[in-house]
Design an enzyme around this catalytic site. Structure first.
Site, short mmCIF file in Angstrom:
data_model
loop_
_atom_site.label_atom_id
_atom_site.label_comp_id
_atom_site.label_asym_id
_atom_site.label_seq_id
_atom_site.Cartn_x
_atom_site.Cartn_y
_atom_site.Cartn_z
N LEU A 1 -25.94 25.03 31.72
CA LEU A 1 -24.65 25.18 32.17
C LEU A 1 -24.05 24.43 33.18
O LEU A 1 -23.29 24.58 34.34
CB LEU A 1 -24.53 26.96 32.76
CG LEU A 1 -25.05 27.75 31.91
CD1 LEU A 1 -24.83 29.24 32.28
CD2 LEU A 1 -24.31 27.76 30.54
N GLY B 1 -22.17 21.63 29.44
CA GLY B 1 -22.50 23.00 29.02
C GLY B 1 -21.54 24.25 29.12
O GLY B 1 -21.20 24.73 28.28
N VAL C 1 -29.06 20.12 27.72
CA VAL C 1 -29.80 19.83 28.98
C VAL C 1 -30.30 18.35 28.67
O VAL C 1 -30.03 17.66 27.77
CB VAL C 1 -31.14 20.57 28.80
CG1 VAL C 1 -30.92 22.00 28.88
CG2 VAL C 1 -31.89 20.16 27.60
N SER D 1 -19.13 14.25 21.53
CA SER D 1 -18.59 13.03 22.43
C SER D 1 -17.24 13.63 22.77
O SER D 1 -16.55 14.25 22.31
CB SER D 1 -18.22 11.96 21.50
OG SER D 1 -17.77 10.78 22.08
N GLY E 1 -16.68 13.57 26.82
CA GLY E 1 -17.08 14.14 28.12
C GLY E 1 -16.89 15.46 28.33
O GLY E 1 -16.61 16.40 27.46
N LYS F 1 -24.24 9.38 17.15
CA LYS F 1 -23.66 9.43 18.44
C LYS F 1 -24.00 8.26 19.31
O LYS F 1 -23.47 7.49 20.26
CB LYS F 1 -24.29 10.53 19.00
CG LYS F 1 -23.79 10.82 20.53
CD LYS F 1 -22.32 10.56 20.87
CE LYS F 1 -21.77 10.95 22.28
NZ LYS F 1 -22.20 10.29 23.37
N HIS G 1 -21.92 5.44 18.08
CA HIS G 1 -20.59 5.77 18.86
C HIS G 1 -20.79 5.00 20.45
O HIS G 1 -19.95 4.19 20.95
CB HIS G 1 -20.51 7.10 18.86
CG HIS G 1 -19.38 7.47 20.06
ND1 HIS G 1 -19.68 7.67 21.17
CD2 HIS G 1 -18.19 7.93 19.76
CE1 HIS G 1 -18.45 7.92 22.04
NE2 HIS G 1 -17.65 8.10 20.93
N ASN G 2 -21.83 5.24 21.02
CA ASN G 2 -21.93 4.91 22.22
C ASN G 2 -22.24 3.25 22.71
O ASN G 2 -21.86 2.74 23.63
CB ASN G 2 -23.33 5.51 23.19
CG ASN G 2 -22.83 7.04 23.34
OD1 ASN G 2 -21.89 7.65 23.03
ND2 ASN G 2 -23.18 7.16 24.70
N GLU H 1 -18.96 2.03 22.38
CA GLU H 1 -18.14 2.48 23.48
C GLU H 1 -18.45 1.41 24.70
O GLU H 1 -17.52 0.92 25.18
CB GLU H 1 -18.69 3.86 23.98
CG GLU H 1 -18.28 4.22 25.39
CD GLU H 1 -19.19 5.68 25.87
OE1 GLU H 1 -18.79 6.57 24.71
OE2 GLU H 1 -19.86 5.66 26.62
N TYR H 2 -19.75 1.14 24.76
CA TYR H 2 -20.12 0.01 25.84
C TYR H 2 -19.35 -1.56 25.43
O TYR H 2 -18.95 -1.86 26.47
CB TYR H 2 -21.68 -0.27 25.66
CG TYR H 2 -22.46 0.60 26.20
CD1 TYR H 2 -22.37 1.99 26.32
CD2 TYR H 2 -23.75 0.06 26.98
CE1 TYR H 2 -23.36 2.84 26.92
CE2 TYR H 2 -24.62 0.83 27.52
CZ TYR H 2 -24.50 2.25 27.58
OH TYR H 2 -25.37 3.03 28.12
N ARG I 1 -39.76 -24.73 12.11
CA ARG I 1 -40.86 -23.78 11.89
C ARG I 1 -42.02 -24.16 11.06
O ARG I 1 -43.17 -24.15 11.24
CB ARG I 1 -40.34 -22.53 11.30
CG ARG I 1 -39.44 -21.52 12.19
CD ARG I 1 -38.78 -20.51 11.72
NE ARG I 1 -39.73 -19.39 11.52
CZ ARG I 1 -40.06 -19.22 10.30
NH1 ARG I 1 -39.49 -19.52 9.11
NH2 ARG I 1 -41.13 -17.94 10.05
N HIS J 1 -44.73 -22.77 8.48
CA HIS J 1 -44.24 -21.42 7.97
C HIS J 1 -43.54 -21.54 6.86
O HIS J 1 -43.25 -20.43 6.10
CB HIS J 1 -43.27 -20.97 8.96
CG HIS J 1 -44.16 -20.59 10.22
ND1 HIS J 1 -45.03 -19.65 10.34
CD2 HIS J 1 -44.00 -20.99 11.49
CE1 HIS J 1 -45.41 -19.74 11.49
NE2 HIS J 1 -44.81 -20.43 12.24
C1 6PG Z 1 -19.37 10.69 25.18
C2 6PG Z 1 -20.17 9.61 26.44
C3 6PG Z 1 -21.22 10.13 26.88
C4 6PG Z 1 -22.18 9.28 27.92
C5 6PG Z 1 -21.58 9.15 29.11
C6 6PG Z 1 -22.49 8.04 30.12
O1 6PG Z 1 -19.36 10.25 24.03
O2 6PG Z 1 -19.02 11.52 25.78
O3 6PG Z 1 -20.66 8.45 25.56
O4 6PG Z 1 -21.98 10.97 26.13
O5 6PG Z 1 -23.30 9.68 28.08
O6 6PG Z 1 -20.27 8.29 29.06
O7 6PG Z 1 -23.02 6.84 29.30
P1 6PG Z 1 -23.69 5.64 30.05
O8 6PG Z 1 -24.21 6.11 31.20
O9 6PG Z 1 -24.74 5.26 29.00
O10 6PG Z 1 -22.58 4.65 30.28
#
Ligand code: 6PG
Length: 470
Positions: free
Chosen positions: A14, A18, A77, A131, A133, A185, A188-189, A192-193, A448, A454
């Site tokens: 929680l 959560g 968790v 995803s 936050g 996911k 996706h991240n 995102e990066y 190579r 090779h």
């Molecule tokens: C999402 C985000 C989330 C992610 C945090 C921290 O989709 O809501 O991607 O899942 O864990 O943004 O990510 P980093 O610490 O790897 O930047």
């Protein structure tokens, strides 16, 4: 004896995610149970739930017995050992037909291992990516589900209710088999990066070369967000540049230390892409920049030796803002191209049978990478479900042809000034390489064979060859 009222949905964990997810479930008229070892988190949920049907407890048995069969238990968790510990504790009380849903950023092969662990118990294990936050969890996340139809049907109603919507469509879907949800996911991240790093490089150019103030940068991103760059990350960036620091009343952005952290999902994307054999230079560059930013003391020492040369640039602020906008748009397309191509290749490698229309559909709202461009990309997959590279789609071709000169100008400016643009340059280099019929790696093959024998293939006849090099 009073019949105990059983609840529809249970959450283990929680914390911020959560608790907010459960409040979202409550908003959609389901009754819930929450389990956590932290008293305060139990109190917080109870208080925020007000008079609605929520049962909170620290006792695993009481938690499980409070749920209607077939029981639906979600875990939010920390990824890793904690998930395994909770699963083992649950197994003492769950029964045939019940389902455990892991909503954390678990590594996809951990999910595959857990699916196997539960085989034969009659209890289903599903991995889903959530995803958006805390706000997403509370009011509508994008949810990426992996598993089989039978299991998904047990939880579909609740996940559809709580998910974000795009034009009335739920941003949740069964994307593929087994750990497909966690894998999507993860990618996706990675995207995102890369988007975040591109925006950081744009900020650096606007400030260092363009001399824009925070207020002017705010205005620039606000303007971007009203056009083709409309997206969650561009929107929050605009707001970040006018946020005041509660201690000094100055701009908070100027007070934040330039050392980025990472929980690892972007790194996993880079690592796995190398295993699958897919090139992700923009995503790899963003992970590298987070690592480079973390060695602050090394950078401070080296900055004393190599002072960056600031080139007086002739461009007006407005022209620079326009150029940067096009460079960002071009690079966002390259990032999605790389991430989606990885998904298509990984789907073959791991037999996910990913549905790319559904992947791009659920990303259109709720998630961190939600962006107007995703509608175009989704339409590209509707037009051609087996599209291999999104940059082959005619709508993308038009966008790329109208913006690639801008990024060339931006890179000229940045590189001649010494502003680091690793992810911008990786995005252009990816494009220039993948659209080039002849690359200079015939020389690599020669080298190579020269030192390692090779062998090599020829471009004028079939077969494998080896030369006796002088
Ligand atoms: C999402 C985000 C989330 C992610 C945090 C921290 O989709 O809501 O991607 O899942 O864990 O943004 O990510 P980093 O610490 O790897 O930047």
């Amino acid at each position: 004896m009073r019949k105990i009222e059983l609840h529809d949905f249970g959450m283990v964990g929680l914390g911020v995610m959560g608790r907010n997810f459960l409040l979202n479930v409550l908003d959609h008229h389901f009754s819930v149970s929450g389990l956590d070892t932290n008293d305060q988190q139990l109190i917080d949920l109870k208080n925020e739930a007000k008079d609605r049907k929520v049962f909170v407890t620290k006792d695993m048995k009481a938690f499980v017995l409070s749920l209607k069969k077939p029981r639906k238990v979600m875990l939010l968790v920390p990824a890793g050992k904690a998930v395994d510990h909770v699963i083992e504790a649950l197994l003492a009380f769950l029964e045939k037909g019940d389902i455990i849903i892991d909503g954390g950023n678990s590594y996809y092969s951990d999910t595959d291992r857990r699916i196997q662990r539960l085989k034969g118990t009659g209890i289903t294990f599903m991995g889903i990516g959530v995803s958006g936050g805390a706000k997403g969890a509370r009011f509508g996340p994008s949810i990426m589900v992996g598993g089989n139809k039978g299991s998904y049907n047990k939880v579909k109603k609740i996940l559809e209710a709580v998910s974000a919507k795009h034009k009335g469509k739920d941003c949740v879907a069964l994307l593929g088999k087994a750990s497909a949800g966690n894998y999507v996911k993860m990618v996706h991240n990675g995207i995102e990066y890369a988007m975040m790093q591109l925006i950081a490089e744009a900020y650096d150019i606007l400030q260092t070369i363009g001399g824009l103030s925070n207020q002017e940068i705010h205005q620039a991103f606000n303007k971007y967000n009203k056009g083709k760059l409309q997206s969650f990350l561009i929107e929050i960036t605009s707001k970040i540049f006018i946020q005041k620091d509660s201690f000094t009343k100055e701009d908070l952005i100027d007070k934040i230390l330039d050392k980025a952290k990472q929980k690892g999902t972007g790194k996993w994307t880079s690592q796995n892409a190398l295993d699958v054999g897919v090139s992700l230079p923009s995503i790899n560059g963003s992970v590298s920049m987070r690592i480079l930013s973390s060695i602050k003391s090394d950078r401070e020492a080296l900055s004393k030796i190599y002072k960056p040369r600031l080139l007086k640039q002739k461009l007006s602020k407005n022209s620079l803002v326009k150029l940067i906008g096009d460079a960002l748009y071009f690079s966002f397309i390259m990032v999605f191209e790389q991430g989606l191509y990885l998904l298509a290749q990984a789907s073959k490698e791991y037999r996910y049978e990913l549905d790319m229309q559904k992947v791009t559909s659920v990303w259109r709202n709720g998630c961190i990478i939600r962006a107007a461009i995703l509608e175009k990309i989704h339409q590209a997959y509707i037009h051609d479900p087996s599209l291999k590279h999104i940059i082959e789609d005619k709508s993308m071709v038009k966008e790329i042809k109208s913006t690639h000169n801008a990024i060339r100008k931006v890179l000229n400016l940045s590189i001649s000034t010494g502003v680091p643009v690793l992810t911008f340059s990786a995005s252009l280099a990816y494009f220039d390489a993948i659209r080039t019929e002849r690359l200079p790696l015939n020389l690599t093959q020669a080298q190579r064979d020269y030192f390692g024998s090779h062998g090599f293939n020829r471009n004028d006849m079939d077969g494998a060859f080896h030369a006796i090099w002088e």
